[in-house]
Design an enzyme around this catalytic site. Structure first.
Site, PDB file in Angstrom:
ATOM      1  N   SER A 145       0.673   2.469   5.744  1.00  0.00           N
ATOM      2  CA  SER A 145       0.529   1.178   4.719  1.00  0.00           C
ATOM      3  C   SER A 145      -0.090   0.944   3.737  1.00  0.00           C
ATOM      4  CB  SER A 145       1.733   0.405   5.219  1.00  0.00           C
ATOM      5  OG  SER A 145       1.427  -0.447   3.591  1.00  0.00           O
ATOM      6  N   TYR A 162       6.401  -6.844   8.940  1.00  0.00           N
ATOM      7  CA  TYR A 162       5.820  -5.401   7.953  1.00  0.00           C
ATOM      8  C   TYR A 162       4.519  -4.628   8.635  1.00  0.00           C
ATOM      9  CZ  TYR A 162       5.309  -1.664   4.865  1.00  0.00           C
ATOM     10  OH  TYR A 162       4.818  -0.182   4.216  1.00  0.00           O
TER      11      TYR A 162
END
Length: 252
Positions: free
Chosen positions: A136, A149
């Protein structure tokens, strides 16, 4: 149809970016093994790409063994793996719970570890392969509210590079893709499609799943045969733009 993916057998999860990658790779000639914890979206994506669906949980080592066994029984080989299953988080560090933190890391990072371990034997048996791990933009820069995350995605980035250095001698390439804000079910509450929908990106919009899928298909294919250990930001210039904005703020 790209000759670089013709008849390659690739494992990929069914939803979001995985579905887009599966469709693109199938158009480029790959044979797709679709996996998902949920049977309905998994079977639907497999039907769309003419592939095989195997239900499984990415945190389950035995489940990974079942996926590879099914792929080998159906197609006789495994050439590619896209590790894209994941969950997000949205909490300040002081409010993040241990239980949620561990769940996010288990799915987003341990799942990648187990997936790579599962395909190494079959890939070595056919003389090599390609693994793409979906990290990401949160694995390239520090984003607030993403302690679980972000930590997992930084971990995916590092694990990818370690695997690339260890597996190059077996002609197994390992790369990470770092999507920015992309319009998927997971981000639909925070993202607006179209120009101007995401001003933090240099291109001024959120990405589309198909654009991530094209990057994944390239890295899986033989067109990227000299690319390993790379981190490919597909974020419209978001992470580059953050550096620019910080420099402007410092100068001002």
């Amino acid at each position: 149809m790209s000759e670089e993916l013709q008849d390659k057998v690739v494992i990929v999860s069914a939803r979001g970016l995985g579905a887009a990658a599966a469709r693109r790779m199938a158009r480029d000639g790959a044979k797709i093994v679709v996996t998902d914890l949920l049977a309905e979206p998994g079977a639907r994506t497999a039907s769309e790409v003419g592939g095989l669906f195997v239900r499984h949980d990415v945190t389950d080592r035995d489940g990974w063994a079942a996926v590879t066994a099914a792929a080998l029984e159906e197609y006789g080989r495994i050439d590619g793996l896209v590790n894209n299953a994941g969950v997000s988080s949205n909490a300040l560090l002081e409010n993040e719970t241990l239980e949620h933190f561990e769940r996010v890391v288990k799915i987003n990072l341990t799942g990648v570890f187990l997936g790579m371990k599962a395909v190494l034997g079959p890939m070595k048996a056919v003389g090599g392969g390609s693994i793409v791990n979906i990290s990401s933009a949160a694995g390239l820069t520090a984003l607030p509210l993403t302690s679980a995350y972000g930590a997992s995605k930084w971990g995916v980035r590092g694990l990818t590079k370690i695997a690339a250095t260890e597996l190059g001698g077996h002609r197994i390439r390992v790369n990470s893709v770092h999507p920015g804000m992309t319009y998927t079910p997971m981000t639909s509450e925070h993202a607006t499609e179209g120009e101007g929908g995401f001003p933090l990106a240099a291109l001024g919009r959120v990405g589309l799943p198909e654009e991530i899928g094209e990057a994944v298909s390239f890295l899986i294919s033989d067109a990227a045969r000299y690319v390993t250990g790379a981190e490919l930001a597909v974020d419209g210039g978001w992470t580059a733009g953050e550096v620019v904005m910080m420099a402007q703020a410092a100068a001002g």
